[in-house]
Design a protein around this motif. Structure first.
Motif, mmCIF file in Angstrom:
data_model
loop_
_atom_site.group_PDB
_atom_site.id
_atom_site.type_symbol
_atom_site.label_atom_id
_atom_site.label_comp_id
_atom_site.label_asym_id
_atom_site.label_seq_id
_atom_site.Cartn_x
_atom_site.Cartn_y
_atom_site.Cartn_z
ATOM 1 N N ARG A 563 -26.068 -19.009 -35.707
ATOM 2 C CA ARG A 563 -25.776 -17.692 -36.291
ATOM 3 C C ARG A 563 -26.971 -16.749 -36.239
ATOM 4 O O ARG A 563 -26.851 -15.636 -35.740
ATOM 5 C CB ARG A 563 -25.269 -17.841 -37.720
ATOM 6 N N PRO A 564 -28.155 -17.198 -36.727
ATOM 7 C CA PRO A 564 -29.299 -16.272 -36.609
ATOM 8 C C PRO A 564 -29.568 -15.919 -35.152
ATOM 9 O O PRO A 564 -29.912 -14.771 -34.849
ATOM 10 C CB PRO A 564 -30.455 -17.074 -37.202
ATOM 11 N N GLY A 565 -29.380 -16.879 -34.276
ATOM 12 C CA GLY A 565 -29.598 -16.595 -32.858
ATOM 13 C C GLY A 565 -28.656 -15.522 -32.370
ATOM 14 O O GLY A 565 -29.051 -14.579 -31.673
ATOM 15 N N GLN A 566 -27.385 -15.642 -32.790
ATOM 16 C CA GLN A 566 -26.410 -14.632 -32.378
ATOM 17 C C GLN A 566 -26.794 -13.258 -32.922
ATOM 18 O O GLN A 566 -26.765 -12.268 -32.207
ATOM 19 C CB GLN A 566 -25.027 -15.014 -32.869
ATOM 20 N N HIS A 567 -27.166 -13.257 -34.215
ATOM 21 C CA HIS A 567 -27.523 -11.965 -34.800
ATOM 22 C C HIS A 567 -28.735 -11.376 -34.099
ATOM 23 O O HIS A 567 -28.809 -10.173 -33.862
ATOM 24 C CB HIS A 567 -27.781 -12.119 -36.301
#
Lengths: 629, 506
Positions: A563-567
């Motif tokens: 998720r942080p990577g996607q964001h």
């Protein structure tokens, strides 16, 4: 010693892979035989090299072969070279021996698959890459093999890539391995920057002059690499999904050989870890945690292959723990690795045989009472089972107990903690393996109407029987007069005389056996005395539920990395579009605008062109005049 | 009584030039005696064997170093050999393109649209005068960079220019455009030649001699009237800068590139640049070397505006040949930075760049000749859309040439730009290098735009086709493509060779 024959160990299966891939459909009918013969040829060559090695004294056993000068840039020089020493030959025999048996098994197992030829091409490719990995004489050559097995693994996990979930599993394995590979490439770079060389012999020689900090960094990076390839925490999540590949692949690549490459890497780099105690401790801790982690997950799985995959993670945890104990443990780590190569391959082939007879059903809740229908499978599976439990005189008994013992004797609180973890792991192992065996072979039949279980053809059970012999007797052979330890002695420093013993070997064995009996007994109580429901019960403890979800490993990865990577990528895309693209577009607009203005100078009239020339000439004189004034 | 001293000529050292001139005369003769049907193949054979023989002769004189080849008017040294070889190789590839006769009018003398023109077209006549004309131009191009006195330079300039004026007007399609281009080229060329000659006169007045070495000596002596020197340098530069197409003497370039038959454009763009820059290098590196405080500032300004102008205006072009013309203007600017460097590295880099650029240029125009519709070549950029789908190899080769022009690594263009900019940087022209790099960035925009157009836009069914190239054209495209990649990946052998060769003698 030099030898010209080493390259053929790799060349034979590589040739097979090339022929099978290039010949296309024409090789459909005989391709699998060629692949099997070439793999077998490699095994025979390995045996020959082994016999030659035995005839030499222990210091002169290593042979090398320089292939060609690979990279030569300034002071950086890497020769593509091979090295066969006592450690490598152990792997070579395991890879080609078990590999050949699995080739034979696959002929029958894959006989109905239209793409059998492609399967064998990949298998041969894997064998070649794995041999390169263990035969390379430098970290860079090892790296080539390391990537090669990663590729073969990826191709084989996604072999049935028409199923999107299988393709996703392959991708997952690929990504997790990439993280580990980054560790390896960084380790190589740090090694070159600080030691000026990447060959094993050079690094070993220069390691003494390097600072502990540098060696610790290299060690930690190598550990990262090992966790990726060997499915250790925190990069373990891919192995369970990797079971999407055909079962022989799970046996060969994801149990017996490739996943142990991390253990090989750590053992091969013993000179680094011995000089970097922090890195070494990290290895041991990772191993101890992973062995418990895998075992707990294994106890909650209903899919027979996933249970065995979790078991693999756990067993490699033992090996990594052993390797993390330093000189006291290297030999036992390798011994357990070899024993595991046999018994886990046997277990997987057994699982494959069960699936073969059960219409590819993998849910153990749909098995039960199969021992009557598959006596040979049951017997060979049983040999693997007793071996992994560590029941004497099966192979696992010799190797696993030594690791537990070495862990206890590591000294101080550390020893007690590591040893207890290993001991506890043994109990859980007994629980989940007994659960697998009971749910599959004992109890009432729970399969569906249309399933007609039957024993597999001889082409499948013959390799299983041979491997079962290995699971049964190899440990005994390895420990006769400390055969394996003495054999490996020139590669890994022999263990120093023990100063104090916390627990005697006999005591460890008794303790371990007691715990095994307790674990197995619990499993028998729960899964044999009670009926096994066909659908997994939902009203279970939170502990079980978490274990079923792989101890939340995927949730963790998703929450912390995905998720942080996607964001982050979304944010970067926004920045890219607004700021960078905006700037580029702005410059583009400016350029286009000025281009539009400038092109009006191109009137098409000769008179205006001539005027430009005249003005230019006047301008030149004016300019030259000004600078000389 | 007037005594006459026979000039002593070293025929061996002059042999490349003499061979080409001889071949040209043979071509004229063949034009007169051979039948119309046998001429095309005969002329092609004569031309190619002449060029190859000349190339062999260049190879044989490669280790010579002499100022006395023709009474001090011609210098044979390392750069001379390199430049002559470059001209000949580029000329051979260009002749391969010329041999594909589709681009030329059947009868140059016929008025466009006249009955005679129709008649000659119906008879299927082929224009063969272009071969001797090419050889005459090549002879001039061989002489231009080796000439060491101002009059020989002027003669060489005219020998190379006059055939080109004619050749520019030979296009088969859009003949009026072609003839207009030829006339413009001729008028402006004459105008700039006058400047050149005027400059030569001033330099004679300054130094009292016509040879480059006498100017060099006079500059060192420093006693002569420097106003003459300054005017001389300026006017001589006008003539040279016109030939290389530097701003503000560039105006002919787009019109002529567009109007001339594409094979002639290829020849002109590639070989003329080598010859003109060759002469420019020799003049500035030998005669004016010690007056660099005088000429460096204005040449710097010219380099900067040439690079920036060429790159910027190319963006606004919709016609592929005009776009390439502006691109060639920008490249002239890059090459001038090499001249500005005024050091050994600059000389090496400029020669390498000239060869690499020439090769890519011939290949590029070779491909332009292939994209056609029913009325001839399609030069409208929008109609090149989707070429990658129609003809993947041709589009890939074209993309490679464009990437080479843009200076993208793994192509010869990158090595060329890198060496030339680093030489200029060493030579102390940091400002020029900054502008050069920025211009390269701008230029990359329009090159890559064409690549996007070819590969990522769907083709329209508008009758645009890529014709199947003749064998010679195919050889040209494949060879130039291969050389462009090879020089990008393994530039060292050629760079080392150039470094070992390129030293001017005075």
């Amino acid at each position: 010693m030099t030898s010209n024959a080493l390259v053929y160990l790799i060349a034979l299966p590589l040739f097979g892979a090339a022929v099978l891939m290039l010949a296309g459909r024409r090789a459909d009918r005989r391709g699998h035989i060629l692949a099997t013969v070439l793999s077998g040829g490699s095994f025979l060559l390995g045996l020959y090299e082994f016999s030659q090695m035995l005839s030499r004294s222990s210091e002169n056993r290593a042979v090398t072969q320089k292939l060609f000068s690979w990279i030569s840039v300034g002071s950086f020089k890497v020769d593509a070279g091979l090295m066969l020493d006592q450690l490598s030959i152990s792997f070579v025999l395991l890879i080609t021996g078990v590999g050949t048996l699995i080739h034979i098994y696959s002929i029958a197992y894959m006989s109905h698959d239209l793409d059998r030829r492609r399967f064998f091409a990949y298998l041969n490719l894997f064998v070649a890459a794995m041999l390169l990995l263990v035969l390379g004489d430098s970290y860079l050559n090892l790296y080539v093999g390391w990537e090669g097995v990663g590729l073969a693994s990826y191709l084989l996990i996604g072999f049935w890539n028409q199923k999107p979930t299988y393709a996703t599993a392959a991708k997952k394995a690929f990504v997790a391995n990439r993280v580990g590979d980054l560790g390896l490439s960084l380790a190589i770079m740090v090694a070159f920057a600080t030691l000026g060389t990447v060959s094993f012999s050079g690094v070993k020689e220069n390691a003494g002059q390097a600072s502990t900090a540098a060696l610790t960094a290299i060690g930690i990076l190598l550990l990262v690499a090992a966790t990726g390839k060997s499915a250790q925490l925190p990069l373990q999540a891919w192995l369970g999904d990797a079971m999407a590949g055909p079962t022989p692949v799970s046996a060969l690549i994801h149990a017996a050989t490739m996943v142990t490459a991390g253990v090989y890497l750590i053992t091969r780099s013993n000179f680094i870890f011995d000089a970097a105690p922090i890195a070494q401790l990290a290895v041991a801790i990772i191993g101890a945690i992973t062995l418990l982690f895998g075992a707990i997950i294994g106890a909650a799985k209903d899919d027979i292959k996933k249970a065995l995959a979790a078991s693999t993670t756990s067993q490699i945890g033992y090996m990594v723990l052993g390797a993390g104990l330093g000189p006291a443990g290297y030999a036992f780590a390798i011994m357990h690795l070899l024993a595991h190569g046999f018994f886990k391959a046997g277990l997987f082939l057994g699982a494959g045989s069960v699936m073969h007879g059960m219409n590819n059903e993998v849910n153990m809740r749909r098995y039960g009472g199969l021992r009557k229908f598959m006596p040979i499978t049951f017997a060979t599976f049983g040999a693997g089972y007793l071996s992994i439990l560590g029941v004497p005189p099966f192979a696992g008994f010799y190797s696993k107990d030594r690791i537990i013992e070495a862990a206890f004797n590591a000294g101080g609180v550390r020893g007690v903690l590591l040893g207890s973890a290993a001991l506890l792991g043994a109990a859980i192992t007994a629980f989940y393996m007994t659960r697998v065996v009971v749910m599959t072979f004992a109890g009432k039949a729970r399969w569906e109407e249309e399933v007609h279980p039957h024993e597999s053809p001889a082409l499948m059970w013959l390799p299983m029987v041979l491997i079962a012999f290995g699971s049964t007797f190899s440990g005994f052979l390895f420990t006769r007069g400390d055969a394996l330890r003495n054999w490996l002695a020139p590669v890994v420093e022999p263990v120093a005389a023990r100063e104090q013993e916390l627990l005697s070997p006999a005591l460890v064995s008794i303790l371990a056996l007691l715990l095994v009996v307790v674990g197995a007994g619990l499993a028998v109580m729960k899964y044999l005395r009670q009926d096994v429901p066909v659908v997994a019960p939902e009203d279970v403890s939170i502990f079980t539920r978490v274990a079923r979800r792989d101890l939340l490993q995927d949730d963790f990865n998703e929450a912390v990395f995905m998720r942080p990577g996607q964001h982050l990528t979304y944010a970067l895309v926004d920045i890219d579009e607004v700021i960078i693209d905006g700037a580029v577009r702005g410059v583009g607009r400016m350029a286009t605008g000025s281009a539009g203005a400038l092109r009006t100078t191109q009137t098409g009239f000769v008179r205006s062109y001539a005027m430009w020339i005249l003005l230019g000439a006047i301008g030149l004189i004016a300019a030259i005049w000004m600078v000389t004034l | 009584m007037l005594t006459f001293t026979a000039p002593t000529l070293s025929y061996f050292l002059l042999s490349p030039i003499l061979v080409v001139l001889g071949g040209a005369l043979l071509g004229v003769f063949a034009e007169a005696v051979l039948s119309r049907e046998s001429r095309p193949s005969a002329q092609l054979t004569i031309t190619l064997s002449t060029l190859v023989l000349a190339l062999v002769q260049v190879w044989r004189i490669r280790d010579e170093s002499s100022l006395s080849a023709a009474m001090g008017s011609v210098a044979i040294d390392g750069p001379a050999v390199l430049l002559q070889a470059s001209v000949l190789i580029l000329a051979i590839f260009s002749v391969f393109l010329i041999a594909d006769q589709g681009s030329f009018t059947a009868m140059a003398a016929a008025i466009p649209g006249s009955p005679e023109e129709k008649e000659s077209l119906q008879r299927g006549e082929k224009l063969t005068e272009v071969y001797p004309l090419t050889l005459f131009a090549v002879a001039g191009m061989l002489l231009f960079p080796v000439a060491t006195d101002l009059l020989t330079l002027f003669v060489a300039l005219e020998v190379l220019s006059l055939p080109l004026y004619l050749m520019a007007g030979l296009s088969r399609r859009r003949r009026l455009l072609s003839q207009e281009a030829a006339l413009k080229y001729f008028l402006l060329g004459a105008f700039s030649s006058a400047f050149f000659l005027f400059g030569a006169a001033f330099l004679y007045g300054y130094s009292g001699g016509l040879t480059l070495s006498s100017i060099y000596d006079a500059v060192i002596g420093g006693t002569a009237n420097s106003v003459f020197l300054l005017i001389g340098i300026s006017f001589l530069s006008v003539g040279l800068l016109f030939k290389v197409g530097a701003v503000p003497f560039h105006a002919w370039t787009p019109d002529v590139y567009q109007g001339a038959p594409t094979p002639v454009t290829a020849f002109m763009a590639a070989a003329t640049k080598v010859a003109a820059f060759g002469a420019m290098l020799r003049i500035f590196y030998t005669a004016f070397a010690n007056a660099y405080w005088d000429w460096r500032p204005f040449l710097t300004v010219i380099a900067i505006i040439t690079m920036a102008f060429g790159s910027l205006v190319a963006i606004a072009q919709r016609d592929i040949k005009r776009m390439l013309a502006y691109s060639s203007i920008a490249h002239a600017g890059f090459l001038i930075t090499g001249v500005l460097a005024l050091n050994k590295a600059g000389l090496d880099a400029t020669i390498f760049y000239l060869f690499a650029y020439g090769i890519a240029t011939v290949g590029t125009f070779g491909i332009v000749t292939l994209v056609r519709d029913s009325s001839g070549e399609v030069t409208d950029l929008n109609r090149w859309a989707g070429l990658g789908k129609r003809s993947p190899f041709i589009a890939t080769a074209f993309a490679t040439f464009l990437l080479a022009f843009a200076g993208i690594p793994l192509t010869s263009g990158f090595i060329g730009k890198f060496t030339i900019f680093s030489a200029a940087y060493e030579g102390g022209n940091k400002g020029v290098v900054v502008v050069g790099v920025l211009s390269s960035a701008i230029a990359a925009y329009f090159y890559i735009r064409v690549i996007v157009l070819m590969f990522f836009t769907d083709p329209e069914e508008d009758g645009t086709v890529v014709v199947i190239p003749s064998v010679l054209t195919r050889i040209t495209i494949i060879a130039t493509f291969a050389i462009t990649i090879f020089l990008g990946v393994f530039p060292t052998p050629l760079l080392n060779f150039i470094t070992s060769m390129a030293t001017f003698i005075r």
